[in-house]
Design a protein around this motif. Sequence first.
Motif, mmCIF file in Angstrom:
data_model
loop_
_atom_site.group_PDB
_atom_site.id
_atom_site.type_symbol
_atom_site.label_atom_id
_atom_site.label_comp_id
_atom_site.label_asym_id
_atom_site.label_seq_id
_atom_site.Cartn_x
_atom_site.Cartn_y
_atom_site.Cartn_z
ATOM 1 N N ALA A 198 0.835 -1.206 0.000
ATOM 2 C CA ALA A 198 0.000 0.000 0.000
ATOM 3 C C ALA A 198 0.867 1.252 0.000
ATOM 4 C CB ALA A 198 -0.909 -0.002 1.220
ATOM 5 N N GLN A 199 0.467 2.220 -0.824
ATOM 6 C CA GLN A 199 1.189 3.489 -0.888
ATOM 7 C C GLN A 199 0.213 4.599 -1.208
ATOM 8 O OE1 GLN A 199 4.864 3.731 -3.176
ATOM 9 N NE2 GLN A 199 4.306 5.743 -3.931
ATOM 10 N N SER A 200 0.254 5.668 -0.432
ATOM 11 C CA SER A 200 -0.610 6.814 -0.677
ATOM 12 C C SER A 200 0.202 8.083 -0.489
ATOM 13 C CB SER A 200 -1.802 6.833 0.286
ATOM 14 O OG SER A 200 -2.601 5.677 0.113
ATOM 15 N N LEU A 210 1.537 20.724 2.511
ATOM 16 C CA LEU A 210 1.955 19.685 3.446
ATOM 17 C C LEU A 210 1.904 18.312 2.786
ATOM 18 C CD1 LEU A 210 2.691 19.244 6.493
ATOM 19 C CD2 LEU A 210 0.266 18.759 6.851
ATOM 20 N N ASP A 211 3.062 17.643 2.711
ATOM 21 C CA ASP A 211 3.116 16.284 2.168
ATOM 22 C C ASP A 211 2.632 15.289 3.220
ATOM 23 O OD1 ASP A 211 4.368 16.407 -0.526
ATOM 24 O OD2 ASP A 211 5.965 17.415 0.581
ATOM 25 N N VAL A 212 1.764 14.369 2.797
ATOM 26 C CA VAL A 212 1.309 13.279 3.658
ATOM 27 C C VAL A 212 1.519 11.978 2.885
ATOM 28 C CG1 VAL A 212 -0.596 12.282 4.959
ATOM 29 C CG2 VAL A 212 -0.434 14.776 4.720
ATOM 30 N N ILE A 213 2.442 11.149 3.365
ATOM 31 C CA ILE A 213 2.829 9.931 2.662
ATOM 32 C C ILE A 213 2.645 8.738 3.592
ATOM 33 C CG2 ILE A 213 4.723 8.708 1.531
ATOM 34 C CD1 ILE A 213 5.924 11.456 0.875
ATOM 35 N N SER A 214 2.049 7.678 3.053
ATOM 36 C CA SER A 214 1.850 6.443 3.808
ATOM 37 C C SER A 214 2.340 5.283 2.968
ATOM 38 C CB SER A 214 0.364 6.262 4.144
ATOM 39 O OG SER A 214 0.129 4.999 4.734
ATOM 40 N N LEU A 215 3.189 4.443 3.565
ATOM 41 C CA LEU A 215 3.754 3.295 2.870
ATOM 42 C C LEU A 215 3.585 2.041 3.719
ATOM 43 C CD1 LEU A 215 7.133 4.902 1.721
ATOM 44 C CD2 LEU A 215 5.216 4.365 0.241
#
Length: 385
Positions: free
Chosen positions: A311-313, A320-325
């Motif tokens: 999963a990657q978003s 504002l960068d919001v990153i989820s890995l």
Amino acid sequence: MKIIVIGNGIAGYTFASLMIKGLDYCRLEVFSDESFSPYYRTRILSLLDRDVQPSTLEILPRIDDGRYSLKNLHVDTIDCENKLVYTSDGRMHQYDVLVLANGAKANMLPLPGGRAKGIFSIRTVDDVHALSSWLEGHGDHVVVLGGGLLGLEAACQVASWTRRDVTVVESAGHLLPRQLDEDSARYLQRRLSQMGVKVLCGVKTSNFLSRDEAVTGIKCDDGFLIPSDTVIESVGIRPNTFLAVDAGLKVERAVVVDDHLRTSVEDVYAIGDVAQFDGVVAGQVSAAMAMARTLASNLCGKDAAYTPAPAQSMLKVADLDVISLGDVYGGDECIVNEGDSFREAFHVTGGMLTGCTLIGSREHYAAVRGAIGKPFSEIREGLGL
């Protein structure tokens, strides 16, 4: 080989461009309900800025080949037995291979009052134009239902563009429940409040309020009322399965496919948001592109199997960068690096990096993107931890 593609989003475009490059003896006919060239749907909210034109969202390069044709026609029905597609102009089209890439619609809550004027969903360029026109005469208070990726982007874009109050209502216990752990979500919520976006979590909507056919607010399950003359619903997607159902394909939440993107009917395939693999509808650009690449490889003579990536978003909330890995829940430990303007959280299980969230900084994105599933010790020093 005559290939018909229904849908011209990122999945359909990626597949068509790869087939044109990879196979000399194919012809592609693509049908799309939208008159626009293929565009990046994830960026459509930038159109709230009147200086931004739809052409800036176009997926490039354009496919310029005599074997490729794009038609702005609605597909009415599919006859899989005779390999025919019937379009809204009354014509029928023969195919050797059919690819369903017709995506999904924005989900709308089936609640009382939901047909009032001033309630919007955001999925297409036309949706954004309709919202923009409405906000010219309304928008004293905007409510966004859904604290997911698109909901937060909509809230921040509207707050920035209109300079009006915006409230996000999320039924889960915290923002971005699929992408962020609770602590990271609370940090993001604090940052959003600084941008003028109020967030209410753990709140469910029971019905819409209206007067003279126009929305005036929402009522929550606990009886709390939130006044609003504009409501934006961002509560997921509904795959466009109507063609597949009528054609007799196996459909659950979406069109069921195997790891070669084959449906239950021979020579019919599905990719993108309309496809369901291993019980999951991914609903992500990265998954749509991966499906398109896998299918193109197979039709070009290779033997490729689709494997969902971790999963990657990635979200841009204002600046504002919001990153989820990867997996941001559970794990043996969560190692946090937090400053005044950023928060990084690394989730580790058995010494292996299983997921991370990066808010306010992309500095370590490249390092952690390739390290999911690998020993955290290999990158820890480079993260300054």
